[in-house]
Scaffold this motif. Structure first.
Motif, PDB file in Angstrom:
ATOM      1  N   LYS A 196       9.569   3.270   3.884  1.00 38.09           N
ATOM      2  CA  LYS A 196       9.075   1.904   3.689  1.00 38.09           C
ATOM      3  C   LYS A 196       8.942   1.200   5.021  1.00 38.09           C
ATOM      4  N   LEU A 197       7.697   0.891   5.370  1.00 34.61           N
ATOM      5  CA  LEU A 197       7.411   0.174   6.612  1.00 34.61           C
ATOM      6  C   LEU A 197       7.083  -1.259   6.247  1.00 34.61           C
TER       7      LEU A 197
ATOM      8  N   ASN B 183       0.667  -3.541   5.424  1.00 34.69           N
ATOM      9  CA  ASN B 183      -0.472  -3.705   6.317  1.00 34.69           C
ATOM     10  C   ASN B 183      -1.598  -2.771   5.890  1.00 34.69           C
ATOM     11  N   GLU B 184      -2.732  -3.340   5.459  1.00 33.43           N
ATOM     12  CA  GLU B 184      -3.844  -2.531   4.939  1.00 33.43           C
ATOM     13  C   GLU B 184      -4.401  -1.572   5.992  1.00 33.43           C
TER      14      GLU B 184
ATOM     15  N   MET C 107      -2.257   0.669  -4.581  1.00 38.99           N
ATOM     16  CA  MET C 107      -1.639  -0.627  -4.317  1.00 38.99           C
ATOM     17  C   MET C 107      -0.678  -0.974  -5.450  1.00 38.99           C
ATOM     18  N   VAL C 108       0.448  -1.574  -5.083  1.00 43.12           N
ATOM     19  CA  VAL C 108       1.406  -2.094  -6.058  1.00 43.12           C
ATOM     20  C   VAL C 108       1.775  -3.516  -5.632  1.00 43.12           C
TER      21      VAL C 108
ATOM     22  N   TRP D 122       0.849  -1.185   0.000  1.00 45.52           N
ATOM     23  CA  TRP D 122       0.000   0.000   0.000  1.00 45.52           C
ATOM     24  C   TRP D 122       0.888   1.238   0.000  1.00 45.52           C
ATOM     25  N   VAL D 123       0.649   2.148  -0.932  1.00 43.41           N
ATOM     26  CA  VAL D 123       1.474   3.348  -1.084  1.00 43.41           C
ATOM     27  C   VAL D 123       0.607   4.576  -0.847  1.00 43.41           C
ATOM     28  N   ASN D 124       0.964   5.356   0.163  1.00 39.04           N
ATOM     29  CA  ASN D 124       0.293   6.617   0.466  1.00 39.04           C
ATOM     30  C   ASN D 124       1.157   7.759  -0.036  1.00 39.04           C
ATOM     31  N   GLU D 125       0.509   8.689  -0.730  1.00 40.31           N
ATOM     32  CA  GLU D 125       1.254   9.821  -1.285  1.00 40.31           C
ATOM     33  C   GLU D 125       0.471  11.119  -1.092  1.00 40.31           C
ATOM     34  N   GLN D 126       1.175  12.191  -0.787  1.00 42.31           N
ATOM     35  CA  GLN D 126       0.615  13.541  -0.847  1.00 42.31           C
ATOM     36  C   GLN D 126       1.230  14.183  -2.082  1.00 42.31           C
TER      37      GLN D 126
END
Length: 68
Positions: free
Chosen positions: A66-67, A23-24, A53-54, A4-8
Motif C-alpha cells: 500500500k503506497l 495516485n492515478e 479502482m476501489v 487504484w489497485v494493480n494486480e497480477q
C-alpha cells in the motif's frame, strides 16, 4: 477517495502481486510494468495484469503493498 489497485493474477484467479495507491499516474505506471513483466508464455496461459479502482482501503487485498 479513489484507490487504484494493480494486480497480477494467474489463470486460477490467485493474486501473485498487488500494489495499491491513491495516485492515478503512479498506478498507470505500475500497471504498465505489471503488463510488461508478464512473459508471452504467462499471457498465453491466461495470466492478466488488472488495474481497478476501489473507494476504501478495506476493499484492497490484505497482501497488497500500500503506497499512500
Amino acid at each position: 477517495m479513489t484507490i487504484w489497485v494493480n494486480e497480477q493474477i494467474d489463470p486460477s484467479g490467485m493474486i501473485h502481486a498487488c500494489i495499491a495507491c491513491c495516485n492515478e499516474s503512479q498506478a498507470q505506471d505500475c500497471h504498465e510494468s505489471f503488463e510488461d513483466n508478464l512473459s508471452d508464455k504467462q499471457k498465453a496461459a491466461g495470466w492478466i495484469a488488472q488495474l481497478r479502482m476501489v473507494d476504501s482501503w478495506d476493499d484492497v487485498p490484505v497482501n497488497a503493498l500500500k503506497l499512500d
